[in-house]
Design a protein around this motif. Sequence first.
Motif, PDB file in Angstrom:
ATOM      1  N   GLU A   6       0.830  -1.186   0.040  1.00 49.66           N
ATOM      2  CA  GLU A   6      -0.167   0.038  -0.032  1.00 49.66           C
ATOM      3  C   GLU A   6       1.036   1.251   0.056  1.00 49.66           C
ATOM      4  O   GLU A   6       2.103   1.436   0.436  1.00 49.66           O
ATOM      5  CB  GLU A   6      -0.946   0.012   1.332  1.00 49.66           C
ATOM      6  N   SER A   7       0.297   2.529  -0.476  1.00 46.75           N
ATOM      7  CA  SER A   7       0.937   3.704  -0.428  1.00 46.75           C
ATOM      8  C   SER A   7      -0.057   4.666  -0.633  1.00 46.75           C
ATOM      9  O   SER A   7      -1.264   4.411  -0.726  1.00 46.75           O
ATOM     10  CB  SER A   7       1.676   4.020  -1.818  1.00 46.75           C
ATOM     11  N   GLY A   8       0.299   5.899  -0.316  1.00 40.77           N
ATOM     12  CA  GLY A   8      -0.788   7.070  -0.368  1.00 40.77           C
ATOM     13  C   GLY A   8      -1.316   7.602   0.876  1.00 40.77           C
ATOM     14  O   GLY A   8      -1.976   8.498   0.922  1.00 40.77           O
ATOM     15  N   SER A  17      -9.485  14.965   0.621  1.00 38.98           N
ATOM     16  CA  SER A  17      -9.435  13.928  -0.118  1.00 38.98           C
ATOM     17  C   SER A  17      -8.015  13.199  -0.081  1.00 38.98           C
ATOM     18  O   SER A  17      -6.917  13.812   0.205  1.00 38.98           O
ATOM     19  CB  SER A  17      -9.701  14.100  -1.515  1.00 38.98           C
ATOM     20  N   LEU A  18      -8.142  12.031  -0.301  1.00 33.19           N
ATOM     21  CA  LEU A  18      -6.703  11.191  -0.249  1.00 33.19           C
ATOM     22  C   LEU A  18      -7.051   9.944  -1.131  1.00 33.19           C
ATOM     23  O   LEU A  18      -8.212   9.294  -1.111  1.00 33.19           O
ATOM     24  CB  LEU A  18      -6.616  10.794   1.100  1.00 33.19           C
ATOM     25  N   MET A  19      -5.939   9.440  -1.828  1.00 35.46           N
ATOM     26  CA  MET A  19      -6.102   8.239  -2.809  1.00 35.46           C
ATOM     27  C   MET A  19      -5.053   7.226  -2.292  1.00 35.46           C
ATOM     28  O   MET A  19      -3.972   7.605  -2.297  1.00 35.46           O
ATOM     29  CB  MET A  19      -6.025   8.391  -4.348  1.00 35.46           C
ATOM     30  N   LEU A  20      -5.471   6.100  -2.029  1.00 36.50           N
ATOM     31  CA  LEU A  20      -4.724   5.052  -1.624  1.00 36.50           C
ATOM     32  C   LEU A  20      -4.462   3.929  -2.659  1.00 36.50           C
ATOM     33  O   LEU A  20      -5.369   4.009  -3.629  1.00 36.50           O
ATOM     34  CB  LEU A  20      -5.276   4.362  -0.563  1.00 36.50           C
ATOM     35  N   SER A  21      -3.276   3.374  -2.874  1.00 38.96           N
ATOM     36  CA  SER A  21      -2.953   2.764  -3.859  1.00 38.96           C
ATOM     37  C   SER A  21      -2.506   1.430  -3.402  1.00 38.96           C
ATOM     38  O   SER A  21      -1.721   1.451  -2.137  1.00 38.96           O
ATOM     39  CB  SER A  21      -1.816   3.252  -4.907  1.00 38.96           C
ATOM     40  N   CYS A  22      -2.710   0.255  -4.025  1.00 37.21           N
ATOM     41  CA  CYS A  22      -2.144  -0.860  -3.447  1.00 37.21           C
ATOM     42  C   CYS A  22      -1.561  -2.027  -4.741  1.00 37.21           C
ATOM     43  O   CYS A  22      -2.363  -2.137  -5.511  1.00 37.21           O
ATOM     44  CB  CYS A  22      -3.270  -1.932  -2.826  1.00 37.21           C
ATOM     45  N   GLU A  23      -0.284  -2.038  -4.662  1.00 39.84           N
ATOM     46  CA  GLU A  23       0.226  -2.736  -5.941  1.00 39.84           C
ATOM     47  C   GLU A  23       0.431  -4.187  -5.705  1.00 39.84           C
ATOM     48  O   GLU A  23       0.747  -4.557  -4.492  1.00 39.84           O
ATOM     49  CB  GLU A  23       1.633  -2.284  -6.123  1.00 39.84           C
ATOM     50  N   MET A  31     -10.602  -8.154  -4.281  1.00 41.77           N
ATOM     51  CA  MET A  31      -9.752  -7.515  -3.671  1.00 41.77           C
ATOM     52  C   MET A  31     -10.568  -6.736  -2.927  1.00 41.77           C
ATOM     53  O   MET A  31     -11.758  -6.002  -3.080  1.00 41.77           O
ATOM     54  CB  MET A  31      -8.742  -6.927  -4.531  1.00 41.77           C
ATOM     55  N   GLY A  32      -9.931  -6.201  -1.757  1.00 44.82           N
ATOM     56  CA  GLY A  32     -10.697  -5.022  -0.694  1.00 44.82           C
ATOM     57  C   GLY A  32      -9.626  -4.317   0.098  1.00 44.82           C
ATOM     58  O   GLY A  32      -8.659  -4.400   0.097  1.00 44.82           O
ATOM     59  N   TRP A  33     -10.342  -3.373   0.507  1.00 48.08           N
ATOM     60  CA  TRP A  33      -9.807  -2.401   1.473  1.00 48.08           C
ATOM     61  C   TRP A  33     -10.483  -2.599   2.964  1.00 48.08           C
ATOM     62  O   TRP A  33     -11.567  -2.684   2.977  1.00 48.08           O
ATOM     63  CB  TRP A  33      -9.642  -0.825   1.162  1.00 48.08           C
ATOM     64  N   PHE A  34      -9.538  -2.644   4.015  1.00 43.59           N
ATOM     65  CA  PHE A  34      -9.944  -2.744   5.158  1.00 43.59           C
ATOM     66  C   PHE A  34      -9.217  -1.659   6.312  1.00 43.59           C
ATOM     67  O   PHE A  34      -8.272  -1.276   5.750  1.00 43.59           O
ATOM     68  CB  PHE A  34      -9.640  -4.077   5.900  1.00 43.59           C
ATOM     69  N   TYR A  76      -6.953   0.635  -6.056  1.00 42.14           N
ATOM     70  CA  TYR A  76      -7.119   2.248  -5.567  1.00 42.14           C
ATOM     71  C   TYR A  76      -8.331   2.265  -4.568  1.00 42.14           C
ATOM     72  O   TYR A  76      -9.379   1.688  -4.617  1.00 42.14           O
ATOM     73  CB  TYR A  76      -7.249   3.194  -6.630  1.00 42.14           C
ATOM     74  N   LEU A  77      -8.128   3.352  -3.642  1.00 38.96           N
ATOM     75  CA  LEU A  77      -9.302   3.765  -2.855  1.00 38.96           C
ATOM     76  C   LEU A  77      -9.225   5.148  -2.821  1.00 38.96           C
ATOM     77  O   LEU A  77      -8.413   5.945  -2.212  1.00 38.96           O
ATOM     78  CB  LEU A  77      -9.341   2.985  -1.485  1.00 38.96           C
ATOM     79  N   GLN A  78     -10.205   5.797  -3.619  1.00 44.13           N
ATOM     80  CA  GLN A  78     -10.347   7.315  -3.495  1.00 44.13           C
ATOM     81  C   GLN A  78     -11.233   7.548  -2.483  1.00 44.13           C
ATOM     82  O   GLN A  78     -12.428   7.005  -2.095  1.00 44.13           O
ATOM     83  CB  GLN A  78     -11.182   7.758  -4.792  1.00 44.13           C
ATOM     84  N   MET A  79     -10.714   8.520  -1.477  1.00 41.75           N
ATOM     85  CA  MET A  79     -11.451   8.745  -0.040  1.00 41.75           C
ATOM     86  C   MET A  79     -11.812  10.207  -0.292  1.00 41.75           C
ATOM     87  O   MET A  79     -10.941  11.241  -0.441  1.00 41.75           O
ATOM     88  CB  MET A  79     -10.695   8.482   1.005  1.00 41.75           C
TER      89      MET A  79
END
Length: 119
Positions: A6-8, A17-23, A31-34, A76-79
């Motif tokens: 993960e990054s971001g 706002s913030l965008m997280l990335s997961c390579e 796939m999911g974000w927790f 990605y997770l756009q928040m």
Amino acid sequence: QVQLVESGGGSVQVEGSLMLSCEYTHNSNCMGWFRQITGKEREGVATIASGGVTTYADSVKGRFTISRDNAKNTLYLQMNSLKPEDTATYSCASYTTSTYCTVNGHFVYWGQGTQVTVS
């Protein structure tokens, strides 16, 4: 071996706002974000199936968007409209053994996490 990075993460103001990335090294069925606050149980935030169907926790619906780019092997997770209660360590996960791809599913592979602080 499946690897997720993960990054971001970072600090952001309320309503920011913030965008997280997961390579990731391997595509998977789901796939999911927790997220997890220290001392509390991990909470499912959003999932995306291989076909593109998404699910969200009620607490983030309308504010967060999950997406994936298989060509770049990145999730990605756009928040948006972030709140102090969104402060947590966010982790991405891959491959569910559950029947459906949802935030309540069981995931096999996990990233190390990235911290998000909203104040």
